[in-house]
Every structure is written in C-alpha cells, then in structure tokens.
Design a protein around this motif. Structure first.
Motif, PDB file in Angstrom:
ATOM      1  N   GLU A  80       0.836  -1.203   0.000  1.00 33.36           N
ATOM      2  CA  GLU A  80       0.000   0.000   0.000  1.00 33.36           C
ATOM      3  C   GLU A  80       0.871   1.254   0.000  1.00 33.36           C
ATOM      4  O   GLU A  80       0.566   2.251  -0.652  1.00 33.36           O
ATOM      5  N   GLN A  81       1.993   1.181   0.720  1.00 35.21           N
ATOM      6  CA  GLN A  81       2.890   2.332   0.799  1.00 35.21           C
ATOM      7  C   GLN A  81       3.542   2.625  -0.549  1.00 35.21           C
ATOM      8  O   GLN A  81       3.605   3.781  -0.981  1.00 35.21           O
ATOM      9  N   THR A  84       0.966   4.081  -2.942  1.00 31.95           N
ATOM     10  CA  THR A  84       0.768   5.506  -2.685  1.00 31.95           C
ATOM     11  C   THR A  84       1.918   6.311  -3.271  1.00 31.95           C
ATOM     12  O   THR A  84       1.720   7.387  -3.850  1.00 31.95           O
ATOM     13  N   ARG A  88       1.554   9.231  -5.961  1.00 33.98           N
ATOM     14  CA  ARG A  88       2.055  10.571  -5.635  1.00 33.98           C
ATOM     15  C   ARG A  88       3.055  11.050  -6.690  1.00 33.98           C
ATOM     16  O   ARG A  88       3.011  12.201  -7.127  1.00 33.98           O
ATOM     17  N   LEU A 141      -3.118  13.146  -0.529  1.00 33.37           N
ATOM     18  CA  LEU A 141      -2.359  11.920  -0.254  1.00 33.37           C
ATOM     19  C   LEU A 141      -1.397  12.097   0.917  1.00 33.37           C
ATOM     20  O   LEU A 141      -0.939  11.119   1.503  1.00 33.37           O
ATOM     21  N   ALA A 151      -7.862   4.889   3.274  1.00 29.13           N
ATOM     22  CA  ALA A 151      -6.636   4.901   2.475  1.00 29.13           C
ATOM     23  C   ALA A 151      -6.936   4.484   1.039  1.00 29.13           C
ATOM     24  O   ALA A 151      -6.420   5.078   0.079  1.00 29.13           O
ATOM     25  N   GLN A 154      -8.596   7.319  -0.711  1.00 29.11           N
ATOM     26  CA  GLN A 154      -7.612   8.347  -1.058  1.00 29.11           C
ATOM     27  C   GLN A 154      -6.955   8.025  -2.393  1.00 29.11           C
ATOM     28  O   GLN A 154      -6.830   8.893  -3.267  1.00 29.11           O
ATOM     29  N   LEU A 155      -6.517   6.781  -2.535  1.00 28.94           N
ATOM     30  CA  LEU A 155      -5.848   6.362  -3.764  1.00 28.94           C
ATOM     31  C   LEU A 155      -6.807   6.426  -4.947  1.00 28.94           C
ATOM     32  O   LEU A 155      -6.448   6.875  -6.032  1.00 28.94           O
TER      33      LEU A 155
END
Length: 202
Positions: A80-81, A84, A88, A141, A151, A154-155
């Motif tokens: 997930e990190q 993101t 971004r 984000l 989360a 958000q994505l």
C-alpha cells in the motif's frame, strides 16, 4: 537498488514530459497578442495532444507500477505504501506537465475570431483548474488515513483526478469551437486538432 532505479526512471520520464511540451511551445511567445485562428488552433491542439500523451503515460505507469524498475521486480511485492508512492509521483509529474501546458496555452496568444478572447480565456481557465485539482489530489495523499478503507478511497480519488483532467482537454476545445463558428472552421482544419479528436475517439 530497485528504489534507485525507480527514481531515476521517474526523473527521466518527468524530464521527457517537459521537453515534449516545450517542443510544442517552441520559442514563439504570443502571449496577449492576436494571432490567426488557424495558428492558434494548431498550437493549442498540439500542446493538448502532447500533454494528453504524457498524462496517458502517467496513468499507464500507475496501473502497471512494476514497468518502472529492474527486470526482477515482482508484481506481488507491491505494498500500500509503494502504491501511494507511485500515485504521488504520478501526480507530481501530472502537475509539472500541466504547468507547462498552461504556459503553452498562454504563449499561443488570442485567436483573431469574433469570440477569440473568450475562447483563449476558457482554455486557460481549464488548464489552471486542472492543475489546481491535481495539486489538491497530491495534497490529499499527504494526509494520513485513519482506516484501510479511507486509504483506499484516497488512492481511488487521486487516480480519478488524473482521469478527469485527461478527459477535459478535448472537451473544452470542442466547446469553444461551438461558440465561435470562425474558430470552429480553424479547429476542424488543423491537423493537430484532427489528431486530437481521433485519439480521443480511439
């Protein structure tokens, strides 16, 4: 090592976006000057066409993040990190490309048609709004989500902002052409505008 390859790849792609758009802008600066409807149409459609290509590349990279990196990257290693981080980075590139697009639109001047000034203002307003929306998505984000569901949203919201911006360019050119028959002829005859319409239809 994979992280190093990733950032080198993103930097190269980002530079490519800027170089591609500046190739369309060229060295002619007609900001606040009146130009022929034909020249204006060719220039702005060319700028939107290159920008659209860059945005499509960004969306493709987000959908297939392991395309940037080393040959041994495994799709299942994505977290997930890192997801993101990819989105971004994509938004950063999109904002950069849209900044350059706005410059291209400004330097294209004002078409010498009855509604030329309004048409130029409308296209400039669209590119500025698109830039602001992408910037807002990028800022969102940076806010830490309280839950996994938040989360994911958000994505999803950030990705939708790219799609919304991508769809808007062709639409606004079509709209300004409808309001100005003389400009509509120039848009219809400009090779770059025809290519833009064909790409959208494909």
């Amino acid at each position: 090592m994979r992280g190093a390859f990733l950032w080198v790849g993103l930097i190269i792609i980002g530079l490519g976006a800027v170089i591609g758009l500046f190739a369309i802008v060229g060295t002619d600066d007609h900001a606040d000057e009146q130009v022929s409807a034909a020249e204006w149409s060719a220039d702005v459609c060319g700028a939107v066409l290159v920008w659209r290509g860059q945005m499509e590349s960004i969306v493709d990279d987000i959908r297939q993040p392991t395309a940037i990196g080393d040959a041994t990257s495994e799709p299942q290693s994505e977290t997930e990190q890192t997801r993101t981080g990819f989105i971004r980075s994509g938004l950063e590139r999109a904002v950069q490309a849209t900044d350059t697009l706005t410059l291209a639109i400004e330097t294209a001047g004002i078409p010498d048609s009855p509604g030329g000034a309004e048409s130029a203002d409308a296209l400039d307003a669209w590119s500025s709004d698109a830039r602001d929306e992408l910037d807002a998505a990028q800022d969102a984000l940076d806010e830490e989500a309280d839950t996994l569901e938040a989360a994911v949203e958000q994505l999803a919201s950030a990705t939708r902002s790219l799609g919304t911006a991508l769809a808007g360019g062709v639409d606004v050119i079509a709209e300004v052409a409808v309001s100005d028959p003389q400009l509509a002829v120039a848009v219809r005859n400009a090779p770059t505008c025809r290519t833009l319409q064909e790409e959208r239809a494909s």
